[in-house]
Design an enzyme around this catalytic site. Structure first.
Site: not given
Length: 324
Positions: A136, A270, A299
């Site tokens: 991320s 996502d 995610h």
């Protein structure tokens, strides 16, 4: 690549102060010190995990253990929390960093980049090659690290569900930006009140929040209890607010300069980096190793798919490791 041993995985845990900020480090493998002092016994390669946000190291406990075993227990696998994204044990004493001045804004996005670079400088020998595995916002941090410290011996960077552009314009960003940038202070009082609850009650609340998941990593339950700390949640939300404002344009220059070292892995559903972000970067870098998830992983894969992700990564890196 699989481990044939059924022995318990060596896991070393420590809380340190890096750049003046509390930092949680989990180290998988028998190697506890990778500094210059023990150069005779140093491994050739370190796998270092750069977390997403919340950047609590505990979320990656199962992931690093699975990765370490998948690598035949040949290389250390470390995860370093973001600065201030942990609740230090009571009685932890402040230890001043040597050779490092406190950063002016260590809890901000820029500070988190410098925090990781300073950690490497003080804890890992320059002779050790690196595989950076980022998740991320950790992908943005990793690209910045490679941009600012080209001397790092990065063998590969694996960027999982990369939030490296237009975060505020993503579906989740549109929802969260007003909350993070204007209303986040309103969350501090409820968290403060909840912090007085018994640990068992906190764990029950976490289980209730994650009740929709078929399977949930137990370490995620215990780690999430840290989110009842006001200091911890304040640092998490502050960093997130900066992400919305600062992660705008993709750094295509750094990507181009390091393309052969990068592996991108995008999700199909996502809401932080939607699929058209994948389509566009794939079009801009047709020769890049840019993959689209075919397994439907979320995610926040650390909640329920750590072992599956670790198995995929070890498979991707087999060729690189055989050349060492």
């Amino acid at each position: 690549m699989r481990s044939g041993s059924e022995e318990p995985v060596p896991l070393h845990e420590e809380f340190i102060y890096c750049c003046g900020a509390a930092t949680h480090v989990l180290k998988c493998g028998p190697w506890k010190d990778l500094s210059k002092d023990e150069s005779k016994n140093l491994p050739r390669l370190l796998f270092m995990i750069i977390p997403g946000n919340p950047g609590l190291a505990g979320y990656y406990r199962t992931f690093i253990q699975a990765l370490y075993c998948g690598l035949n227990q040949q290389y250390p696998v470390w995860v370093v929390s973001h600065a201030g994204h942990c609740k230090p044990p009571s009685g932890m004493e402040m230890i001043e960093d040597t050779d490092i001045k406190e950063l002016e804004d260590v809890f901000g996005l820029n500070g988190q980049v410098e925090h990781k670079l300073n950690f490497l400088k003080n804890n890992v020998s320059k002779d050790i090659k690196l595989v950076l595995i980022a998740h991320s916002i950790g992908c943005y941090i990793t690209l910045e690290m490679m941009k600012r410290a080209s001397e790092l011996q990065v063998l590969r960077s694996v960027l999982l569900f990369p939030t490296i552009e237009r975060m505020a314009q993503s579906p989740q960003g549109k929802l969260m930006t007003p909350l993070l940038c204007k209303l986040r202070y309103a969350l501090y009082m409820p968290v403060y009140l909840l912090s007085f609850l018994p640990e068992g009650v906190k764990a029950s609340l976490v289980r209730f929040a994650l009740r929709g998941m078929k399977t949930c990593d137990e370490s995620s339950i215990t780690t999430s209890i840290n989110l009842f700390s006001v200091d911890c949640i304040a640092n998490i939300l502050y960093m997130a607010s900066q992400e919305m404002m600062k992660v705008v344009e993709r750094d295509s220059t750094t990507i181009k300069q390091n393309l052969k070292k990068l592996i991108f892995y995008y999700g199909t559903g996502d809401s932080w980096c939607p699929q058209h972000y994948y389509d566009e970067i794939k079009m801009d870098f047709p020769d890049g190793d840019i993959r689209l998830c075919e397994k439907g992983l979320r995610h926040a894969f650390v909640l329920d798919a750590s072992k599956e992700m670790a198995a995929m990564i070890t498979d991707w890196l087999q060729d690189d490791l055989t050349k060492l």
